[in-house]
Design an enzyme around this catalytic site. Structure first.
Site, PDB file in Angstrom:
ATOM      1  N   GLY A   1      -0.101   3.397  -6.405  1.00  0.00           N
ATOM      2  CA  GLY A   1       1.190   3.986  -6.776  1.00  0.00           C
ATOM      3  C   GLY A   1       1.766   3.310  -8.011  1.00  0.00           C
ATOM      4  O   GLY A   1       2.539   3.904  -8.759  1.00  0.00           O
TER       5      GLY A   1
ATOM      6  N   GLU B   1      -6.409  -4.686  -8.216  1.00  0.00           N
ATOM      7  CA  GLU B   1      -6.158  -4.970  -6.794  1.00  0.00           C
ATOM      8  C   GLU B   1      -7.455  -4.941  -5.997  1.00  0.00           C
ATOM      9  O   GLU B   1      -7.694  -5.803  -5.143  1.00  0.00           O
ATOM     10  CB  GLU B   1      -5.144  -3.953  -6.237  1.00  0.00           C
ATOM     11  CG  GLU B   1      -3.749  -4.179  -6.801  1.00  0.00           C
ATOM     12  CD  GLU B   1      -2.758  -3.060  -6.491  1.00  0.00           C
ATOM     13  OE1 GLU B   1      -1.561  -3.300  -6.638  1.00  0.00           O
ATOM     14  OE2 GLU B   1      -3.168  -1.951  -6.125  1.00  0.00           O
TER      15      GLU B   1
ATOM     16  N   LYS C   1      -3.974   3.080  -2.344  1.00  0.00           N
ATOM     17  CA  LYS C   1      -3.180   2.231  -3.212  1.00  0.00           C
ATOM     18  C   LYS C   1      -3.201   2.804  -4.630  1.00  0.00           C
ATOM     19  O   LYS C   1      -3.944   3.727  -4.905  1.00  0.00           O
ATOM     20  CB  LYS C   1      -3.747   0.808  -3.221  1.00  0.00           C
ATOM     21  CG  LYS C   1      -3.570   0.097  -1.889  1.00  0.00           C
ATOM     22  CD  LYS C   1      -3.992  -1.367  -1.934  1.00  0.00           C
ATOM     23  CE  LYS C   1      -3.491  -2.134  -3.107  1.00  0.00           C
ATOM     24  NZ  LYS C   1      -2.038  -2.074  -3.320  1.00  0.00           N
TER      25      LYS C   1
ATOM     26  N   ALA D   1       0.855  -1.194   0.000  1.00  0.00           N
ATOM     27  CA  ALA D   1       0.000   0.000   0.000  1.00  0.00           C
ATOM     28  C   ALA D   1       0.888   1.240   0.000  1.00  0.00           C
ATOM     29  O   ALA D   1       2.077   1.170   0.353  1.00  0.00           O
ATOM     30  CB  ALA D   1      -0.913   0.008   1.216  1.00  0.00           C
TER      31      ALA D   1
HETATM   32  C1  5RP Z   1       0.297  -0.706  -6.852  1.00  0.00           C
HETATM   33  C2  5RP Z   1       0.136  -0.505  -5.402  1.00  0.00           C
HETATM   34  C3  5RP Z   1       1.287  -0.886  -4.536  1.00  0.00           C
HETATM   35  O1  5RP Z   1       0.892  -1.923  -3.692  1.00  0.00           O
HETATM   36  C4  5RP Z   1       1.732   0.302  -3.738  1.00  0.00           C
HETATM   37  O2  5RP Z   1       2.112   1.336  -4.661  1.00  0.00           O
HETATM   38  C5  5RP Z   1       2.917  -0.014  -2.812  1.00  0.00           C
HETATM   39  O3  5RP Z   1       4.019  -0.356  -3.554  1.00  0.00           O
HETATM   40  P1  5RP Z   1       5.467  -0.623  -2.923  1.00  0.00           P
HETATM   41  O4  5RP Z   1       5.380  -1.938  -2.219  1.00  0.00           O
HETATM   42  O5  5RP Z   1       6.386  -0.641  -4.109  1.00  0.00           O
HETATM   43  O6  5RP Z   1       5.764   0.516  -1.995  1.00  0.00           O
HETATM   44  O7  5RP Z   1      -0.870  -0.082  -4.903  1.00  0.00           O
HETATM   45  O8  5RP Z   1      -0.795  -0.174  -7.559  1.00  0.00           O
END
Ligand code: 5RP
Length: 230
Positions: free
Chosen positions: A103, A110, A101, A90
């Protein structure tokens, strides 16, 4: 937009701890991102070592390729109507286990996968903990490209402080999601997560948003420490 190199050791501890949930589960949904990538690799090792009979589905091309590489059996999401377990990272986690979520722009798949899961385990490092959602990270909103102007207008009318089209790195123009859509990164100053999740979702042209207040994780693992939802 997110720095995947931060706190790798805490991400690893969380990914390893999440393996405890892989016990007698038959079906597992695999999230996306750098923390989940560690989990996928370790899950592959566990499956080989313990000769486990597990079926998985993935939430992105990234995770599909990683799972294949790790020797994990992967099926399309459409093969399943429910899952025993799902594991994912997340961008923000608040004290009520509500998440931001997206990123990695994979939040649509998801949300589908976690909504099907009997046990959703969120694995993060401590930089992801916030007292209020939106503190650090904007809300990713996946939209149909044709609706960009109208969705942007409605978000601003709804009180958004800033709406940015997510731009690609190493490609000219916007990020295109695995579903062929655009992503808007949207900042709101003060909001009720569940209410905003529903209101953004109701805008025509919005495919999904990155607030996970309705489908919250049952467990959050922060730097290897397991927390259970009330
Ligand atoms: C992808 C997401 C990822 O779970 C979120 O961005 C966290 O990523 P990371 O483990 O690289 O910090 O939501 O859409």
């Amino acid at each position: 937009m997110k720095d995947v190199s931060i706190n790798v050791s805490e991400k690893e501890l969380s990914a390893i701890k999440a393996l405890d949930f892989v016990r007698g589960n038959k079906t597992i949904g695999l999230g996306t991102g750098s923390t989940t990538a560690i989990f996928i690799k370790k899950l592959g090792e566990k499956i080989q070592k313990e000769n486990l009979n597990i079926l998985t589905c993935t939430t992105s091309f990234q995770s599909f390729l990683l799972a294949k590489e790790a020797g994990i059996p992967v099926y399309p999401v459409s093969y399943f109507s429910e899952l025993d377990l799902s594991v994912d990272g997340a961008d923000e986690v608040d004290p009520n286990f509500q998440l931001i979520k997206g990123g990695g722009a994979a939040h649509t798949m998801e949300k589908i996968v976690h909504s099907m899961s009997k046990t959703f385990v969120c694995i993060v490092d401590s930089t992801k903990q916030v007292s209020k959602l939106g503190e650090k990270f904007p809300i990713p909103v996946e939209i149909l490209p044709e609706a960009i102007s109208s969705v942007k207008k409605q978000l601003l009318e709804m009180g958004a402080r800033d709406v940015q089209l997510r731009m690609a790195v190493k490609k000219d123009g916007p990020v295109i999601t695995d579903n062929g859509n655009f992503v808007l990164d949207v900042r709101f100053d003060n909001f009720d997560p569940k209410d905003l999740e529903i209101r953004i979702k109701s805008i025509p042209g919005v495919v999904e948003n990155g607030i996970f207040a309705i489908y919250r994780p049952h467990y959050v693992i922060v730097g290897g420490k397991e927390l259970k939802r009330d």
